[in-house]
Design an enzyme around this catalytic site. Structure first.
Site, mmCIF file in Angstrom:
data_model
loop_
_atom_site.group_PDB
_atom_site.id
_atom_site.type_symbol
_atom_site.label_atom_id
_atom_site.label_comp_id
_atom_site.label_asym_id
_atom_site.label_seq_id
_atom_site.Cartn_x
_atom_site.Cartn_y
_atom_site.Cartn_z
ATOM 1 N N GLU A 133 -2.106 11.288 4.004
ATOM 2 C CA GLU A 133 -3.176 11.132 4.985
ATOM 3 C C GLU A 133 -3.118 12.329 5.928
ATOM 4 O OE1 GLU A 133 -4.026 6.718 6.209
ATOM 5 O OE2 GLU A 133 -1.844 6.941 6.020
ATOM 6 N N GLU A 159 0.867 -1.182 0.000
ATOM 7 C CA GLU A 159 0.000 0.000 0.000
ATOM 8 C C GLU A 159 0.896 1.221 0.000
ATOM 9 O OE1 GLU A 159 -2.959 0.038 3.127
ATOM 10 O OE2 GLU A 159 -2.773 2.200 3.385
#
Length: 271
Positions: free
Chosen positions: A157, A152
């Site tokens: 974020e 990933e």
């Protein structure tokens, strides 16, 4: 320009091509790419009145922390004046859907994937307690098995009202083998709060360089002599862009802070 052939090929001077060998057509970049100028291969400027469904799908709800409030509800998706608004809202009708919150997100799964190159996304992040907007990537195919073996890539974020973003890689190597420091698997970077920023990565066969506003912020290298699961990043990945709410990491949502939005201006992929 694109070439669609059953094997790798050259694109009018580019070391990349689109191949249909895989279940989903994917843009694969060949070696020695650093010697050439970047060429735009895929983009969306969100200039239409509706989401381009040849490129994107609304992310359905799932059992993960980040996906439990995902919805296809139109109230979480607005296209206006060349911007895509992905919204996190209080659920106005819990008799039909018992979840307290609804969130919007899109992914290119099954429609667009690429292996190596540069991706940049220009977006503005609004703040709220429990807001967790993310721009990230997952493998299109299960080359190495079930998650997290295919890796990933978290391009960005953001949590709550922070003035930083997190840029991270996850894999079997980091999550199951706990190898988070050999090499370090993530970093942070300052952002311009309540303004548009350009989030991105420059991805090559031996490293992933994270970017914000064109500045290199963190590099995750391929390392020799460690478990092979350290580098699952040798396959096509697709894009996810979502306005998440709540979860173990970000904490509880303050309903009074909602609605909250991630406003996306454009997405560009180069090889």
């Amino acid at each position: 320009m694109k070439c669609i052939l059953p094997s790798l090929c050259l694109l009018a001077g580019l070391s990349a091509c689109r191949t249909t060998q895989l279940p989903v057509p994917a843009y694969l970049q060949k070696n020695a790419r650093s010697q050439q100028q970047w060429q735009l291969i895929w983009e969306d400027n969100f200039n239409g009145s509706t989401l381009d469904t040849t490129k994107w799908t609304r992310i359905p709800p799932n059992g993960a922390d980040w996906g439990k409030h995902m919805t296809s509800d139109d109230r979480c998706y607005v296209l206006k004046d060349g911007y895509l608004y992905l919204r996190g809202i209080n659920n106005p009708d819990t008799t039909k859907d018992p979840r307290p919150f609804l969130t919007g997100g899109i992914y290119s799964k099954g429609k667009f994937a690429f292996q190596y190159g540069k991706v940049e996304i220009r977006a503005k992040l609004e703040c709220a307690q429990g807001a967790w907007p993310a721009i990230w990537m997952l493998a299109e195919n299960n080359k190495y098995g079930a998650y997290p073996r295919n890796g990933e890539i978290d391009i960005m974020e953001h949590l709550n009202y922070d003035s930083i973003i997190y840029q991270t890689t996850h894999s079997y190597y980091t999550l199951d083998l706990k190898q988070t420091q050999n090499p370090p698997h993530g970093g942070t970077a300052a952002l311009l709060n309540n303004e548009f920023n350009v989030f991105g990565i420059n991805w090559s066969p031996d490293k992933i360089v994270f970017l914000i506003n064109g500045r290199e912020t963190f590099t995750y290298p391929r390392v020799e002599g460690v478990d092979p699961s350290q580098w699952p990043y040798d396959q096509p990945f697709y894009l996810l862009i979502d306005q998440q709410l709540g979860g173990t990491w970000v904490g509880k949502v303050n309903p009074d802070d909602l609605p909250v939005q991630m406003i996306v201006d454009w997405v560009k992929v180069y090889q």
